[in-house]
Write an enzyme that holds these catalytic residues in place. Structure first.
Site, PDB file in Angstrom:
ATOM      1  N   SER A 220      -3.380  -9.965  -3.101  1.00 19.64           N
ATOM      2  CA  SER A 220      -2.990  -9.020  -2.069  1.00 19.64           C
ATOM      3  C   SER A 220      -3.590  -9.472  -0.732  1.00 19.64           C
ATOM      4  O   SER A 220      -3.307 -10.562  -0.269  1.00 19.64           O
ATOM      5  CB  SER A 220      -3.418  -7.601  -2.456  1.00 19.64           C
ATOM      6  OG  SER A 220      -2.780  -6.636  -1.671  1.00 19.64           O
TER       7      SER A 220
ATOM      8  N   ASP B  47       7.302  -4.937  -6.001  1.00 17.55           N
ATOM      9  CA  ASP B  47       6.051  -4.656  -5.303  1.00 17.55           C
ATOM     10  C   ASP B  47       6.318  -3.840  -4.040  1.00 17.55           C
ATOM     11  O   ASP B  47       7.125  -4.227  -3.197  1.00 17.55           O
ATOM     12  CB  ASP B  47       5.355  -5.967  -4.936  1.00 17.55           C
ATOM     13  CG  ASP B  47       3.892  -5.788  -4.578  1.00 17.55           C
ATOM     14  OD1 ASP B  47       3.539  -4.720  -4.038  1.00 17.55           O
ATOM     15  OD2 ASP B  47       3.106  -6.704  -4.841  1.00 17.55           O
TER      16      ASP B  47
ATOM     17  N   HIS C 121       3.147  -4.240  -7.658  1.00 23.19           N
ATOM     18  CA  HIS C 121       1.881  -4.759  -7.143  1.00 23.19           C
ATOM     19  C   HIS C 121       0.811  -4.881  -8.229  1.00 23.19           C
ATOM     20  O   HIS C 121      -0.009  -5.782  -8.203  1.00 23.19           O
ATOM     21  CB  HIS C 121       1.380  -3.835  -6.031  1.00 23.19           C
ATOM     22  CG  HIS C 121       0.375  -4.478  -5.120  1.00 23.19           C
ATOM     23  ND1 HIS C 121       0.687  -5.529  -4.288  1.00 23.19           N
ATOM     24  CD2 HIS C 121      -0.935  -4.218  -4.908  1.00 23.19           C
ATOM     25  CE1 HIS C 121      -0.380  -5.881  -3.598  1.00 23.19           C
ATOM     26  NE2 HIS C 121      -1.378  -5.113  -3.962  1.00 23.19           N
TER      27      HIS C 121
END
Length: 713
Positions: free
Chosen positions: A565, A650, A685
């Site tokens: 991330s 995501d 995610h």
């Protein structure tokens, strides 16, 4: 009560594109050629600066050509890694074998019931149960997620909220992995699921005290920002729900919860650097919410209620590391706040827990967690002892004011997680559960952990937590995986991982670099790693890498970096700046197209990120952001071996960022090293939803690293 109420870690060869594009990728020493994305120039001009994005077209998950390209990348990755498939299976099985399949959480008591989560052997998802009054009474099954997940490729049970009279459970599910939850209500006496159905929520549900009114946060359909609070009455159509709050500032998110005292409903509004709360007596859900303290730029606070007062963690009055205040429940504005625990420049206040006789404070000093216990009568003020050089301690689930027991958690890089009950009166502790590491091989005394300090280029000392199997020689020949995050003030604590043993037992060293951008060394540690000081985050990591090499823990040939991330952004920057330091890089759901994303206010989370990265509509921030943005700074040079992972759905870092990044790297890199992209076509995610399914991606990542080291089993 948490100080941050958040604050966010993924089949066919695309032959047609290869034929249409003359710029074929260079071979990487294997028979198969990588897919080559078409170049379709897209012009973006801001502040009289023009950028050409040849892969902007990948920004459409509904486009058949895009999906074909992603499938082609998956096929290529599978082909390149095919020789490790047996090894991946071995790694998966050994990681899974360390985890106790038939496992049960430590029970906690709430409103007359004991609640537990159970896992059954051979099952991917948990069961949620409760027992009335005593632990020896029959259990009632609330939810079997294995059954609920059967029709879906992805399944996530979000919030579970039990009504005050214990007869109903409001719950939420996500079956796409976009974190858009649907709320339903179940009668716990009959098992009936009511017709009430509320879509596109955050998944969190809060009951009023009347057992028929509940509140939830709705998400914007496009940006996925939680922006409205609604009130729903049991048995009514969700289209009739009443909007009780609209957060119009698109840099804020909103949420709702009930205080531990059960007296107040609380609506929160939160941006990166400012907060605001509204309160309402939970007995009168049809009344209007009252502002607790209106929002002020850079004023952060969070609230807890006990007896006739509110307790506040805040950075008011230049309390950079936060302090604890108290105010009457009838006078909640800032001018009434009285310091209970004053600000200290060397101690960060992270969390508090309130009991009838004690205030418990979770603090951080010199990077290490501490748990401080203060009696209300002023006679006691002490810290729980911890004897490890680097560890992680945190407050657990403590829903009862009347309890004489504090529940907390503890683990370290060499010590499995424990749930511990501490008795305030006897000052004794009881380990209720220690994580079992199955297989009969693991012994904590066979591993060593320590904390190192690297010197950054500006003279600042950067801590590194490190773990390895005893007996290694510091001669530079050890493979080392260096991990970091470094954003949003999120601290990566040195925690135990049974999965990580698959690397440690094969000779890897594992290091966590506590770089600026987190809060490991206090709030200033964060302030000096965001906005116009963001580059400290990247250079800190590089300087830690150089320190690990100079001290003989590893060498350039054996050093690997990993981040996900915002930590994937970190990976993107370091390979542009110093690619020669790393033999391989793992980048999970990487945020690498910073400028383009931050300019697009329709993308989920963008506007709420301005306080972290800056607003590129302002030229100063645009120029600074562009100077480090990984995608914008790819250049013709050698890059390390790389495995990049993402998820099609995501909602935090859109899949097209890593897809574009890989495409551009392929175009410009001058080496023959591996460059692989794996897209989970069913996940978002957080990756796969099953308990063990995510281990398959870890097995792929570990096999990638071990293969580069020539370790085959």
């Amino acid at each position: 009560m948490k100080k941050h109420l958040i604050i966010l870690i993924l089949s066919i060869i695309f032959a047609a594109s290869c034929k249409d594009n003359k710029e074929m990728a260079k071979p990487i020493g294997i028979a198969v050629q990588p897919p080559v994305a078409k170049k379709k120039p897209h012009t973006i001009t801001v502040h009289n600066d023009t950028r050409i994005d040849n892969y902007y077209w990948l920004n459409n998950r509904e486009d058949k050509e895009v999906l074909e390209y992603l499938h082609a990348e998956n096929t290529y990755t599978k082909t390149v890694m095919q020789h490790t498939e047996a090894f991946q299976k071995q790694l998966f099985e050994e990681m899974k074998a360390r985890i106790k399949e038939d496992d049960t959480s430590v029970p906690y008591k709430l409103n007359g019931y004991w609640f537990q989560t159970k896992f059954m052997a051979g099952k991917d998802y948990p069961l949620y149960i409760r027992k009335k009054e005593g632990l020896n009474t029959p259990e009632q099954l609330l939810f079997d997620c294995n059954e609920m997940a059967k029709p879906h490729n992805y399944f996530k049970l979000g919030g579970i909220s039990i009504s005050p009279d214990n007869t109903m459970a409001a719950y939420s599910t996500d079956t796409v992995s976009r974190r858009q939850y649907t709320i339903r209500i179940k009668n716990l006496n009959t098992g009936e699921v009511y017709k009430d159905e509320i879509e596109n929520t955050t998944g969190s549900i809060t009951w009023a005290n009347d057992n028929k009114t509940l509140f939830y946060a709705k998400k914007d359909e496009v940006t996925l920002r939680s922006y409205k609070i609604y009130k729903h009455v049991l048995g009514t159509n969700s289209s009739d729900d009443i909007e009780v709050f609209h957060e119009t500032d698109d840099t804020f998110n909103t949420f709702i919860y009930k205080t531990k005292s059960k007296k107040y409903l609380v609506i929160g509004s939160s941006s990166t650097l400012s907060t605001e709360y509204r309160i309402l007596n939970a007995d009168t859900p049809n009344d209007d919410f009252k502002v607790f303290q209106e929002r002020v730029k850079d004023l952060e606070y969070s609230i807890a209620h006990f007896n006739d007062s509110f307790y506040i963690i805040t950075n008011a009055d230049n309390a950079t590391n936060f302090k604890v205040c108290k105010t009457p429940e009838t006078k909640t504005s800032k001018e009434n706040w009285q310091d209970l625990l004053p600000h200290r420049t060397d101690v960060l206040v992270e969390d508090i827990e309130i009991f009838k006789d004690y205030l418990v404070v979770n603090e951080r000093q010199n990077g290490l967690n501490t748990i401080r216990i203060i009696s209300w009568n002023g006679k006691e003020d002490y810290y729980l002892p911890f004897d490890n050089e680097t560890y992680n301690a945190y407050l657990g689930n403590n829903p009862d004011f009347e309890s004489e027991i504090l529940r907390y958690g503890y683990n370290a890089l060499t010590t499995p997680s424990s749930v511990i009950d501490y008795n305030f009166k006897t000052k004794t502790k009881e380990v209720k559960k220690e994580q079992e590491v199955l297989g009969g091989v693991f012994k904590k005394e066979n591993y060593e952990s320590k904390r190192l300090w690297a010197t950054a280029r500006d003279g600042v000392k950067i801590p590194i937590s490190i773990v390895y199997k005893k007996g290694i020689k510091l001669n530079g020949s050890n493979p080392l995986l260096q991990y970091a995050y470094g954003s949003y003030g999120a601290t990566i604590d040195p925690s135990f991982s049974s999965i990580r043993l698959s690397l440690l037992d094969r000779g890897f060293i594992y290091a966590i670099s506590h770089i600026r951008g987190g809060e490991y060394l206090g709030r200033n540690w964060y302030e000096n790693g965001k906005l116009l000081t963001k580059k400290n985050t990247f250079t800190d990591f590089i300087d830690c890498s150089k320190h690990l090499i100079s001290e003989g823990y590893t060498s350039k040939k054996h050093l690997y970096a990993y981040g996900g991330s915002a930590g994937g952004l970190l990976m993107g920057v370091i390979i542009n700046m110093n690619p020669e330091l790393y033999n391989g890089v793992l980048a999970a759901v990487p945020f690498v197209d910073v400028v383009t994303t931050m300019l697009d206010e329709s993308i989920p989370l963008t506007t709420g990120e301005y306080d972290e990265w800056g607003n590129p509509n302002e030229e100063e921030f645009y120029t600074y952001m562009k100077s480090y943005s990984p995608y914008d700074n790819i250049k013709p040079q050698n890059y390390p071996n790389m495995l990049v992972t993402t998820g099609l759905h995501d909602s935090q870092v859109q899949y097209w960022e890593p897809a574009k990044w890989v495409a551009k790297l392929r175009e410009l890199k001058t080496d023959d090293n591996k460059l692989l992209l794996h897209t989970d076509m069913d996940a978002g995610h957080g990756g796969a939803s099953g308990r063990f399914e995510s281990l398959k991606e870890v097995a792929l990542e570990y096999a990638f690293l071990l293969d580069l080291e020539g370790i085959k089993h």
